[in-house]
Design an enzyme around this catalytic site. Structure first.
Site, PDB file in Angstrom:
ATOM      1  N   LYS A 171       0.715  -1.223   0.099  1.00 62.21           N
ATOM      2  CA  LYS A 171       0.164   0.129  -0.072  1.00 62.21           C
ATOM      3  C   LYS A 171       0.809   1.054  -0.051  1.00 62.21           C
ATOM      4  O   LYS A 171       1.509   1.629   1.128  1.00 62.21           O
ATOM      5  CB  LYS A 171      -0.912  -0.186   1.249  1.00 62.21           C
ATOM      6  CG  LYS A 171      -1.830   1.069   1.170  1.00 62.21           C
ATOM      7  CD  LYS A 171      -2.263   1.782   2.533  1.00 62.21           C
ATOM      8  CE  LYS A 171      -1.603   3.143   2.275  1.00 62.21           C
ATOM      9  NZ  LYS A 171      -1.810   4.194   1.276  1.00 62.21           N
ATOM     10  N   GLY A 224       6.819   5.977   7.790  1.00 57.40           N
ATOM     11  CA  GLY A 224       6.004   7.304   7.679  1.00 57.40           C
ATOM     12  C   GLY A 224       5.982   7.828   9.034  1.00 57.40           C
ATOM     13  O   GLY A 224       7.224   8.130   9.595  1.00 57.40           O
ATOM     14  N   SER A 225       5.014   8.307   9.327  1.00 55.43           N
ATOM     15  CA  SER A 225       4.973   9.262  10.456  1.00 55.43           C
ATOM     16  C   SER A 225       4.897   8.444  11.850  1.00 55.43           C
ATOM     17  O   SER A 225       4.635   7.223  11.991  1.00 55.43           O
ATOM     18  CB  SER A 225       3.804  10.307  10.442  1.00 55.43           C
ATOM     19  OG  SER A 225       2.717   9.532  10.548  1.00 55.43           O
ATOM     20  N   GLY A 229       3.051   5.109  12.730  1.00 57.69           N
ATOM     21  CA  GLY A 229       3.983   3.919  13.323  1.00 57.69           C
ATOM     22  C   GLY A 229       3.569   3.353  14.576  1.00 57.69           C
ATOM     23  O   GLY A 229       3.351   2.309  14.755  1.00 57.69           O
ATOM     24  N   GLU A 246      10.004   2.675  10.581  1.00 54.96           N
ATOM     25  CA  GLU A 246      11.135   3.868  10.223  1.00 54.96           C
ATOM     26  C   GLU A 246      10.237   4.962  10.119  1.00 54.96           C
ATOM     27  O   GLU A 246       9.188   5.243   9.509  1.00 54.96           O
ATOM     28  CB  GLU A 246      11.561   3.699   8.818  1.00 54.96           C
ATOM     29  CG  GLU A 246      12.809   2.374   8.683  1.00 54.96           C
ATOM     30  CD  GLU A 246      13.788   2.639   9.754  1.00 54.96           C
ATOM     31  OE1 GLU A 246      14.175   3.984  10.198  1.00 54.96           O
ATOM     32  OE2 GLU A 246      14.677   1.669   9.844  1.00 54.96           O
ATOM     33  N   CYS A 280      13.429  12.062   5.805  1.00 50.46           N
ATOM     34  CA  CYS A 280      13.794  11.788   7.294  1.00 50.46           C
ATOM     35  C   CYS A 280      14.994  12.057   7.757  1.00 50.46           C
ATOM     36  O   CYS A 280      15.183  12.108   9.165  1.00 50.46           O
ATOM     37  CB  CYS A 280      13.212  10.382   7.396  1.00 50.46           C
ATOM     38  SG  CYS A 280      13.852   9.192   6.508  1.00 50.46           S
ATOM     39  N   GLN A 327       1.031  20.192   3.514  1.00 57.83           N
ATOM     40  CA  GLN A 327       2.334  20.109   3.943  1.00 57.83           C
ATOM     41  C   GLN A 327       3.129  21.479   3.840  1.00 57.83           C
ATOM     42  O   GLN A 327       3.781  22.039   4.816  1.00 57.83           O
ATOM     43  CB  GLN A 327       3.311  19.099   3.129  1.00 57.83           C
ATOM     44  CG  GLN A 327       4.863  19.086   3.533  1.00 57.83           C
ATOM     45  CD  GLN A 327       4.895  18.381   4.859  1.00 57.83           C
ATOM     46  OE1 GLN A 327       4.517  17.422   5.194  1.00 57.83           O
ATOM     47  NE2 GLN A 327       5.811  19.189   5.980  1.00 57.83           N
ATOM     48  N   GLU A 379       9.425  17.414  14.342  1.00 61.15           N
ATOM     49  CA  GLU A 379      10.060  17.359  12.793  1.00 61.15           C
ATOM     50  C   GLU A 379       8.729  18.240  12.234  1.00 61.15           C
ATOM     51  O   GLU A 379       7.540  18.042  12.220  1.00 61.15           O
ATOM     52  CB  GLU A 379       9.645  15.700  12.357  1.00 61.15           C
ATOM     53  CG  GLU A 379      10.236  15.513  10.854  1.00 61.15           C
ATOM     54  CD  GLU A 379      10.268  14.108  10.484  1.00 61.15           C
ATOM     55  OE1 GLU A 379       8.982  13.618  11.035  1.00 61.15           O
ATOM     56  OE2 GLU A 379      11.041  13.604   9.985  1.00 61.15           O
TER      57      GLU A 379
HETATM   58  P1  NDP Z   1       2.101   8.850   7.072  1.00 61.97           P
HETATM   59  O1  NDP Z   1       2.277   8.221   8.356  1.00 61.97           O
HETATM   60  O2  NDP Z   1       0.764   9.920   7.327  1.00 61.97           O
HETATM   61  O3  NDP Z   1       1.677   7.894   5.956  1.00 61.97           O
HETATM   62  C1  NDP Z   1       2.727   6.956   5.783  1.00 61.97           C
HETATM   63  C2  NDP Z   1       1.915   5.745   5.345  1.00 61.97           C
HETATM   64  O4  NDP Z   1       0.854   5.457   6.216  1.00 61.97           O
HETATM   65  C3  NDP Z   1       1.115   6.147   3.966  1.00 61.97           C
HETATM   66  O5  NDP Z   1       1.116   5.168   2.973  1.00 61.97           O
HETATM   67  C4  NDP Z   1      -0.335   6.302   4.533  1.00 61.97           C
HETATM   68  O6  NDP Z   1      -1.312   6.208   3.655  1.00 61.97           O
HETATM   69  C5  NDP Z   1      -0.401   5.074   5.794  1.00 61.97           C
HETATM   70  N1  NDP Z   1      -1.519   5.257   6.605  1.00 61.97           N
HETATM   71  C6  NDP Z   1      -2.112   6.453   7.148  1.00 61.97           C
HETATM   72  N2  NDP Z   1      -2.905   6.095   8.140  1.00 61.97           N
HETATM   73  C7  NDP Z   1      -3.031   4.639   8.086  1.00 61.97           C
HETATM   74  C8  NDP Z   1      -3.608   3.793   8.872  1.00 61.97           C
HETATM   75  N3  NDP Z   1      -4.334   3.979   9.838  1.00 61.97           N
HETATM   76  N4  NDP Z   1      -3.296   2.405   8.893  1.00 61.97           N
HETATM   77  C9  NDP Z   1      -2.229   2.032   7.918  1.00 61.97           C
HETATM   78  N5  NDP Z   1      -1.713   3.132   6.971  1.00 61.97           N
HETATM   79  C10 NDP Z   1      -1.689   4.202   7.281  1.00 61.97           C
HETATM   80  O7  NDP Z   1       3.585   9.798   6.727  1.00 61.97           O
HETATM   81  P2  NDP Z   1       3.588  10.647   5.322  1.00 61.97           P
HETATM   82  O8  NDP Z   1       3.321   9.767   4.329  1.00 61.97           O
HETATM   83  O9  NDP Z   1       2.893  11.884   5.560  1.00 61.97           O
HETATM   84  O10 NDP Z   1       5.240  10.670   5.162  1.00 61.97           O
HETATM   85  C11 NDP Z   1       5.983  11.579   6.134  1.00 61.97           C
HETATM   86  C12 NDP Z   1       6.464  10.934   7.176  1.00 61.97           C
HETATM   87  O11 NDP Z   1       7.313   9.904   7.056  1.00 61.97           O
HETATM   88  C13 NDP Z   1       7.413  11.990   7.938  1.00 61.97           C
HETATM   89  O12 NDP Z   1       7.057  12.240   9.431  1.00 61.97           O
HETATM   90  C14 NDP Z   1       8.981  11.411   7.753  1.00 61.97           C
HETATM   91  O13 NDP Z   1       9.951  11.694   8.797  1.00 61.97           O
HETATM   92  C15 NDP Z   1       8.605   9.939   7.622  1.00 61.97           C
HETATM   93  N6  NDP Z   1       9.578   9.265   6.854  1.00 61.97           N
HETATM   94  C16 NDP Z   1      10.372   8.332   7.694  1.00 61.97           C
HETATM   95  C17 NDP Z   1      11.419   7.716   7.075  1.00 61.97           C
HETATM   96  C18 NDP Z   1      12.482   6.892   7.703  1.00 61.97           C
HETATM   97  O14 NDP Z   1      12.916   6.065   7.133  1.00 61.97           O
HETATM   98  N7  NDP Z   1      12.730   7.046   9.174  1.00 61.97           N
HETATM   99  C19 NDP Z   1      11.788   7.759   5.333  1.00 61.97           C
HETATM  100  C20 NDP Z   1      10.633   8.654   4.907  1.00 61.97           C
HETATM  101  C21 NDP Z   1       9.620   9.265   5.641  1.00 61.97           C
HETATM  102  P3  NDP Z   1      -1.994   7.518   2.901  1.00 61.97           P
HETATM  103  O15 NDP Z   1      -0.964   8.624   2.763  1.00 61.97           O
HETATM  104  O16 NDP Z   1      -2.825   7.132   1.697  1.00 61.97           O
HETATM  105  O17 NDP Z   1      -2.967   7.994   3.806  1.00 61.97           O
END
Ligand code: NDP
Length: 477
Positions: A171, A224-225, A229, A246, A280, A327, A379
């Site tokens: 996804k 992701g965020s 997470g 991550e 990130c 954003q 962040e």
């Molecule tokens: P999000 O956590 O909003 O989204 C990440 C993913 O999770 C997306 O595919 C999103 O889907 C999905 N998601 C959202 N809600 C749910 C849920 N309830 N259940 C399952 N999946 C869900 O983060 P962003 O996309 O906004 O990414 C930015 C963040 O990612 C920043 O905080 C950044 O620091 C972090 N990041 C960390 C990295 C690392 O390696 N440490 C690398 C890159 C980014 P959808 O978007 O379709 O809603």
């Protein structure tokens, strides 16, 4: 406009559509992409479950061939896929092509790893008994990815998952379905059996949540965020499944008095602002000692004034737009918060108008920041960095470590003593000496500690730790 569909059990499946919008030109629709339903995700998980027994026993040559073919096609199409990436995410064309090449290198690396699967044999403490230590695939892996690396992050999760014999439900972030769809299409045509890799594009709160709640997944790998997470973690504990997170960073870059100024400026401008600061691993806290502080700020400001912020696809652009309106709002909110907290905005921070309507923001540099301000602790995930003045190395290290995150940390110095001490004592998963905090190799471990990451490392040989389960067999013969 043709609808890019989801791939479930080897069939392309339609559904509601969502438009993928170019952040450099909001009048430009990159494509129409399916928005999967909860039922689509259930079907995809069932398909991956059904495909697992055969794929887990597939030959290593078959896995090698599919991953290699994928790497070759991504590389052959690097300009086209790089342009797609820049168009949907907003990083510059050079950055988009660079990320695409990296995705090809990752598939190539894991094509090789498929041929290097190995175990250990050793004698038991009990005479006559032999011990084998091997690695089994986990089962169905759920992959959830963010928007900021639309091809590299899917590649560094999908390639090892398949290499080690797992089946996948993928996804991607809804904001960037284009690159996700393209690599699934390539893998599918490279010969993956039906159901081994399933793509369900759609809202995280709908299809992502079904993944979290499914008892059929053996592992979830998430980038992701921090908030999402935590949801992945809680749901995974509930289902007794392996998970890997991550998440964010608030990465420090220390600049000491003895640093090579030109190199330090380059490392900081790159690490803080390139890819629009949406990494990130971006260095959002520039921790600078007193003796070099004013020269450093002057040189960074001059360098920032020379940068071209414009359409990501335009030749000569150094920094593309912010990814979307929400954003942009987050970045602007933090710029306001920083000023209210007493930090001094010495460069940028304002919206820019360009030929095409997009989310253009001039990189913002704060000085007079303290490590206690919200702009130093939370962040921001945009082109915003703060300079924190410190008196010496000891205060710099203490400030670097005073954070809930621990992904990447850097130091600019010509002192071997301080560089060595920093490598040993900074609390981060990745340490950079005289190199930007962002920008990592594909063949070595990636990840952090504290609030940035949970679980084993991604990438390189270390990926096996998450995507396999170790088995110890005893045989009396
Ligand atoms: P999000 O956590 O909003 O989204 C990440 C993913 O999770 C997306 O595919 C999103 O889907 C999905 N998601 C959202 N809600 C749910 C849920 N309830 N259940 C399952 N999946 C869900 O983060 P962003 O996309 O906004 O990414 C930015 C963040 O990612 C920043 O905080 C950044 O620091 C972090 N990041 C960390 C990295 C690392 O390696 N440490 C690398 C890159 C980014 P959808 O978007 O379709 O809603």
């Amino acid at each position: 406009m043709a609808l890019h569909q989801n791939l479930i059990a080897g069939e392309w499946v339609g559904g509601d559509a969502i438009a993928n919008i170019n952040p450099s030109d909001t009048n430009d629709v990159v494509g129409e992409y399916a928005r999967g339903s909860a039922q689509d995700m259930q079907d995809a998980i069932a398909a991956a479950k059904a495909a697992f027994p055969a794929w887990s026993r597939s030959g290593i040559l078959e896995r090698h061939a599919i991953l290699k073919k994928t790497a070759d096609e991504i590389l052959a199409r690097k300009d086209e896929l790089g342009a797609l990436l820049s168009r949907e995410e907003g990083k510059t064309l050079a950055e988009g092509i660079g990320e695409t090449i990296r995705a090809a290198q990752i598939f190539d690396f894991f094509a090789g790893e498929a041929l290097r699967l190995a175990g250990e044999t050793l004698p038991s403490v009990r005479p006559g008994i032999g011990i084998e230590i091997t690695r089994d695939p986990l089962g169905v892996i759920g992959i959830i990815t963010p928007w900021n690396f639309p091809i590299a992050i899917p590649a560094w999760k999908i390639a090892p998952a398949l290499c080690y014999g797992n089946t996948v439900v993928f996804k991607p972030a809804e904001l960037v379905p284009g690159c996700a769809w393209a690599i699934v299409d390539i893998l599918n045509r490279a010969g993956l059996p039906k159901g081994v890799l399933n793509l369900v594009m759609g809202k995280g709160s709908v299809v992502g949540q079904v993944m979290l709640d499914s008892p059929l997944l053996s592992g979830i790998t998430f980038t992701g965020s921090t908030g999402t997470g935590k949801r992945v973690a809680l749901a995974s504990v509930e289902h007794n499944r392996k998970y890997q997170l991550e998440m964010g960073g608030k990465n420090p870059m220390v600049v000491l008095d003895d640093a090579d100024l030109a190199n330090a400026v380059e490392a900081c401008v790159n690490g803080s602002f390139f890819s629009t600061g949406q990494r990130c691993t971006a260095s959002s806290r520039l921790i600078v000692t007193e003796g070099i502080h004013d020269r450093f700020v002057a040189a960074v400001t001059e360098r920032l004034n020379g940068l071209v912020i414009d359409n990501a696809l335009k030749a000569g652009t150094h920094i593309g737009p912010v990814v979307d309106a929400s954003q942009m709002k987050q970045d602007e909110d933090y710029i306001e918060i920083g000023q209210k907290e007493g930090a001094k905005l010495v460069s940028g921070g304002e919206r820019l108008n360009r030929e095409t309507p997009g989310f253009y923001l001039k990189p913002a540099l704060f000085t007079e920041a303290t490590n206690q301000m919200r702009i130093s602790r939370e962040e921001i995930f945009g082109p915003v960095a703060s300079v924190i003045r410190v008196k010496d190395y000891d205060e710099a290290l203490a400030t670097a470590n005073d954070t809930t995150f621990g992904l990447s940390a850097g130091i600019c110095t010509t002192s071997l003593k301080h560089a060595t001490h920093f490598k040993r004592n900074v609390e981060a998963g990745m340490v950079m000496v005289n190199v930007a905090t962002a920008g990592v190799d594909f063949h070595v471990p990636f990840g952090g500690r504290k609030g940035s990451s949970f679980g084993s490392r991604e990438q390189g040989k270390y990926a096996a730790e998450f995507y396999t389960s170790v088995k110890t067999s005893y045989t009396l013969a």
